[in-house]
Each structure stands twice: as structure tokens, then as C-alpha cells.
Design a protein around this motif. Sequence first.
Motif, PDB file in Angstrom:
ATOM      1  N   PRO A   1       0.815  -1.218   0.000  1.00 25.02           N
ATOM      2  CA  PRO A   1       0.000   0.000   0.000  1.00 25.02           C
ATOM      3  C   PRO A   1       0.850   1.271   0.000  1.00 25.02           C
ATOM      4  O   PRO A   1       1.920   1.302   0.589  1.00 25.02           O
ATOM      5  N   ARG A   2       0.346   2.302  -0.654  1.00 24.73           N
ATOM      6  CA  ARG A   2       1.009   3.596  -0.664  1.00 24.73           C
ATOM      7  C   ARG A   2      -0.020   4.706  -0.775  1.00 24.73           C
ATOM      8  O   ARG A   2      -1.197   4.443  -1.005  1.00 24.73           O
ATOM      9  N   ARG A   3       0.448   5.943  -0.622  1.00 26.25           N
ATOM     10  CA  ARG A   3      -0.388   7.138  -0.677  1.00 26.25           C
ATOM     11  C   ARG A   3       0.103   8.060  -1.779  1.00 26.25           C
ATOM     12  O   ARG A   3       1.296   8.261  -1.916  1.00 26.25           O
ATOM     13  N   PHE A   4      -0.804   8.633  -2.529  1.00 30.58           N
ATOM     14  CA  PHE A   4      -0.474   9.652  -3.518  1.00 30.58           C
ATOM     15  C   PHE A   4      -0.921  10.998  -2.937  1.00 30.58           C
ATOM     16  O   PHE A   4      -2.101  11.331  -2.970  1.00 30.58           O
ATOM     17  N   ASP A   5       0.015  11.770  -2.370  1.00 33.67           N
ATOM     18  CA  ASP A   5      -0.326  13.047  -1.752  1.00 33.67           C
ATOM     19  C   ASP A   5      -0.360  14.159  -2.788  1.00 33.67           C
ATOM     20  O   ASP A   5       0.484  14.206  -3.693  1.00 33.67           O
ATOM     21  N   PRO A   6      -1.316  15.096  -2.681  1.00 36.96           N
ATOM     22  CA  PRO A   6      -1.302  16.259  -3.570  1.00 36.96           C
ATOM     23  C   PRO A   6      -0.149  17.195  -3.192  1.00 36.96           C
ATOM     24  O   PRO A   6       0.338  17.161  -2.056  1.00 36.96           O
ATOM     25  N   ASN A   7       0.270  18.015  -4.130  1.00 36.69           N
ATOM     26  CA  ASN A   7       1.357  18.973  -3.903  1.00 36.69           C
ATOM     27  C   ASN A   7       0.782  20.171  -3.144  1.00 36.69           C
ATOM     28  O   ASN A   7       0.300  21.129  -3.726  1.00 36.69           O
ATOM     29  N   VAL A   8       0.790  20.088  -1.795  1.00 29.24           N
ATOM     30  CA  VAL A   8       0.140  21.083  -0.947  1.00 29.24           C
ATOM     31  C   VAL A   8       1.175  22.055  -0.386  1.00 29.24           C
ATOM     32  O   VAL A   8       2.234  21.647   0.077  1.00 29.24           O
ATOM     33  N   GLN A   9       0.850  23.349  -0.463  1.00 31.71           N
ATOM     34  CA  GLN A   9       1.724  24.416   0.018  1.00 31.71           C
ATOM     35  C   GLN A   9       0.936  25.338   0.944  1.00 31.71           C
ATOM     36  O   GLN A   9      -0.273  25.489   0.778  1.00 31.71           O
ATOM     37  N   ARG A  10       1.621  25.971   1.893  1.00 33.72           N
ATOM     38  CA  ARG A  10       1.006  27.010   2.739  1.00 33.72           C
ATOM     39  C   ARG A  10       1.325  28.363   2.097  1.00 33.72           C
ATOM     40  O   ARG A  10       2.496  28.701   1.918  1.00 33.72           O
ATOM     41  N   LYS A  11       0.296  29.127   1.746  1.00 29.25           N
ATOM     42  CA  LYS A  11       0.489  30.421   1.095  1.00 29.25           C
ATOM     43  C   LYS A  11      -0.240  31.500   1.889  1.00 29.25           C
ATOM     44  O   LYS A  11      -1.312  31.252   2.437  1.00 29.25           O
ATOM     45  N   ARG A  12       0.334  32.703   1.905  1.00 29.35           N
ATOM     46  CA  ARG A  12      -0.272  33.833   2.586  1.00 29.35           C
ATOM     47  C   ARG A  12      -0.667  34.854   1.533  1.00 29.35           C
ATOM     48  O   ARG A  12       0.148  35.246   0.693  1.00 29.35           O
ATOM     49  N   TYR A  13      -1.921  35.279   1.551  1.00 29.38           N
ATOM     50  CA  TYR A  13      -2.438  36.249   0.590  1.00 29.38           C
ATOM     51  C   TYR A  13      -3.027  37.440   1.336  1.00 29.38           C
ATOM     52  O   TYR A  13      -3.634  37.284   2.392  1.00 29.38           O
TER      53      TYR A  13
END
Length: 78
Positions: free
Chosen positions: A26-38
Amino acid sequence: MSAHCQLTGSRPGFGNKISHSHRRTPRRFDPNVQRKRYWLPGEGRYVRLTLSARAVRTIDAIGIEAAVARIRARGVKV
């Protein structure tokens, strides 16, 4: 940081790693998640969002005000 996007709602997908001998684990496909400040001009403050790379491009296209409206419509607190 949890691996989900506040704008698009994309979450990890699950599947199997397949080795050369074709064993599956088993494995996980994580989305490319970033913390952004607007800067949110309508409220005169900054907002910090957890976004996928695709959502960052969406904000560039539609603007931060429309994006925050979509996030709030999904029921996520900003």
C-alpha cells in the motif's frame, strides 16, 4: 500539515506500489500542498491558506476574493 487543499478539496489518493517482481504494497499519492499567505483587500488582512499547486494557479486566474468566496461556500473557515 494535513494533505488536503482548502480550495479544490483534493485529498490523498490510495493505491499500491508495485515492485519489479510485481509484489504490491500500500502507498499514498499526496497532492502537492503548500502554505500560502495572501492579502485580502476586502477585509484588510492576510489569510493563510493550504493550497495545492493547481489551486495557486486558479487563484492567479480568478483572484483571491473570488477564491475565498469559493472556500467559504464549501464551508471551510478562513
